[in-house]
Scaffold this active site. Sequence first.
Site, PDB file in Angstrom:
ATOM      1  N   HIS A 102      64.308  53.993  21.416  1.00  0.00           N
ATOM      2  CA  HIS A 102      63.636  53.958  22.734  1.00  0.00           C
ATOM      3  C   HIS A 102      62.693  52.759  22.830  1.00  0.00           C
ATOM      4  CE1 HIS A 102      64.132  58.516  22.312  1.00  0.00           C
ATOM      5  NE2 HIS A 102      64.783  58.257  23.431  1.00  0.00           N
ATOM      6  N   GLN A 159      71.621  67.696  33.252  1.00  0.00           N
ATOM      7  CA  GLN A 159      72.605  67.145  32.316  1.00  0.00           C
ATOM      8  C   GLN A 159      72.830  68.026  31.082  1.00  0.00           C
ATOM      9  OE1 GLN A 159      70.108  63.553  31.965  1.00  0.00           O
ATOM     10  NE2 GLN A 159      70.643  63.549  29.792  1.00  0.00           N
ATOM     11  N   LYS A 162      73.762  52.900  21.923  1.00  0.00           N
ATOM     12  CA  LYS A 162      73.996  54.144  21.190  1.00  0.00           C
ATOM     13  C   LYS A 162      74.806  55.117  22.056  1.00  0.00           C
ATOM     14  CE  LYS A 162      72.837  58.142  19.000  1.00  0.00           C
ATOM     15  NZ  LYS A 162      72.159  58.995  19.905  1.00  0.00           N
ATOM     16  N   GLN A 176      77.625  56.473  28.333  1.00  0.00           N
ATOM     17  CA  GLN A 176      76.586  56.561  29.369  1.00  0.00           C
ATOM     18  C   GLN A 176      76.293  55.187  29.977  1.00  0.00           C
ATOM     19  OE1 GLN A 176      72.819  59.007  29.165  1.00  0.00           O
ATOM     20  NE2 GLN A 176      72.028  57.079  28.397  1.00  0.00           N
ATOM     21  N   MET A 201      69.501  56.352  15.237  1.00  0.00           N
ATOM     22  CA  MET A 201      68.283  57.065  15.636  1.00  0.00           C
ATOM     23  C   MET A 201      68.569  57.928  16.848  1.00  0.00           C
ATOM     24  SD  MET A 201      65.190  54.395  15.027  1.00  0.00           S
ATOM     25  CE  MET A 201      64.053  55.337  14.032  1.00  0.00           C
ATOM     26  N   ARG A 248      67.490  64.019  18.569  1.00  0.00           N
ATOM     27  CA  ARG A 248      68.099  65.241  18.025  1.00  0.00           C
ATOM     28  C   ARG A 248      68.191  65.213  16.496  1.00  0.00           C
ATOM     29  NH1 ARG A 248      71.259  65.142  23.214  1.00  0.00           N
ATOM     30  NH2 ARG A 248      70.760  67.092  24.261  1.00  0.00           N
TER      31      ARG A 248
HETATM   32  P1  AMP Z   1      67.431  59.583  25.538  1.00  0.00           P
HETATM   33  O1  AMP Z   1      65.952  59.800  25.518  1.00  0.00           O
HETATM   34  O2  AMP Z   1      68.146  60.120  24.341  1.00  0.00           O
HETATM   35  O3  AMP Z   1      68.051  59.997  26.851  1.00  0.00           O
HETATM   36  O4  AMP Z   1      67.637  58.005  25.440  1.00  0.00           O
HETATM   37  C1  AMP Z   1      66.997  57.138  26.346  1.00  0.00           C
HETATM   38  C2  AMP Z   1      67.545  55.748  26.168  1.00  0.00           C
HETATM   39  O5  AMP Z   1      67.343  55.329  24.821  1.00  0.00           O
HETATM   40  C3  AMP Z   1      69.054  55.658  26.434  1.00  0.00           C
HETATM   41  O6  AMP Z   1      69.337  54.439  27.100  1.00  0.00           O
HETATM   42  C4  AMP Z   1      69.630  55.667  25.046  1.00  0.00           C
HETATM   43  O7  AMP Z   1      70.877  55.014  24.944  1.00  0.00           O
HETATM   44  C5  AMP Z   1      68.567  54.891  24.291  1.00  0.00           C
HETATM   45  N1  AMP Z   1      68.658  55.194  22.867  1.00  0.00           N
HETATM   46  C6  AMP Z   1      68.602  56.407  22.265  1.00  0.00           C
HETATM   47  N2  AMP Z   1      68.802  56.295  20.934  1.00  0.00           N
HETATM   48  C7  AMP Z   1      69.001  54.975  20.691  1.00  0.00           C
HETATM   49  C8  AMP Z   1      69.274  54.205  19.519  1.00  0.00           C
HETATM   50  N3  AMP Z   1      69.374  54.768  18.324  1.00  0.00           N
HETATM   51  N4  AMP Z   1      69.426  52.879  19.656  1.00  0.00           N
HETATM   52  C9  AMP Z   1      69.329  52.277  20.875  1.00  0.00           C
HETATM   53  N5  AMP Z   1      69.085  52.938  22.008  1.00  0.00           N
HETATM   54  C10 AMP Z   1      68.912  54.267  21.922  1.00  0.00           C
END
Ligand code: AMP
Length: 301
Positions: free
Chosen positions: A37, A61, A149, A153, A184, A187
């Site tokens: 993030h 979602q 990642k 999406q 990363m 979860r």
């Molecule tokens: P989330 O909070 O899981 O919905 O993720 C929010 C944003 O962070 C999304 O654009 C994800 O693709 C990105 N994100 C989550 N994990 C990673 C990671 N390990 N590397 C790069 N971006 C990430």
Amino acid sequence: MIVVERIAELRERCDLARRTGSTVGLVPTMGFFHDGHLSLMRAAHANHDLVVTTIFVNPLQFAESEDLDSYPRDLAADTAAAEAAGVDVLFTPSVPEMYPEPTVTTVHVAALTEGLCGATRPTHFDGVTTVVAKLFSIVGQCTAYFGRKDFQQLAVVRRMAADLDLPVEVVGCPLVREQDGVAMSSRNAYLSAEERERARGLFAGLRAAAATVENGERDPDPVRAVLESETARHGLELEYAEIRTAADLTPVAELDGEVVVAVAAPVGQARLIDNVTMQIAGAEVSVDLGVVTLATQGSTN
Ligand code: AMP
């Protein structure tokens, strides 16, 4: 940094910034920040005058059986980490603020959402595109940063913005990994030490698949077979192992151009996803395995 909870206030701040000549960078998230993030926030901070990060665990979602209630949250730690990463406005709306009425309008992107994660999460991407369309509408003209990642999406959101002529440039940023190679993810907090060990099999499988391509294999079936046997060796049962074109996620008959190798697997309470992308031109193969973080997971929350 200021924390904003109301849609009207966020819209006003973004409009005001643009009126005074500033550019806006947007990072939508569900919070519980890790370095994946934060890398998006740092990228936005490097390129824009006003950086907006949103934290919203979007009920739309999550399916009934999924982890909406147990999804990890830590607003105090996230606020400190966002500020340190250069965020100017942290938007943390409540569910009633985002959905004052039961939702009757959804945004659906066809085709791109049908396989991969869409196969087992048939309502997931409609929830994502609906909330991201709302965020794009509230924030207005901006550049939005998403992680590779969540490869599907990113492709879905990019296509939605293009199809609907939304005034948003969608930028994909590198996948960030732990030092042991595990992608990363918020979860990852669900994993026991033994499950965490097993989770390493996803990256091991992807690396082995990429090595097969580097050694000259261009037929997707043997590449997939290597991925499946390497992950099985680590005790993983995959939900899917797929090789698709990177641009529009169509299945490939022969590996050529930019392709993504994507996997998903349940590990304990978590459902983990991971991928590598490859650029293939004749005998030349360039593999993108993502980047390794300097931080340890948990150091920011
Ligand atoms: P989330 O909070 O899981 O919905 O993720 C929010 C944003 O962070 C999304 O654009 C994800 O693709 C990105 N994100 C989550 N994990 C990673 C990671 N390990 N590397 C790069 N971006 C990430």
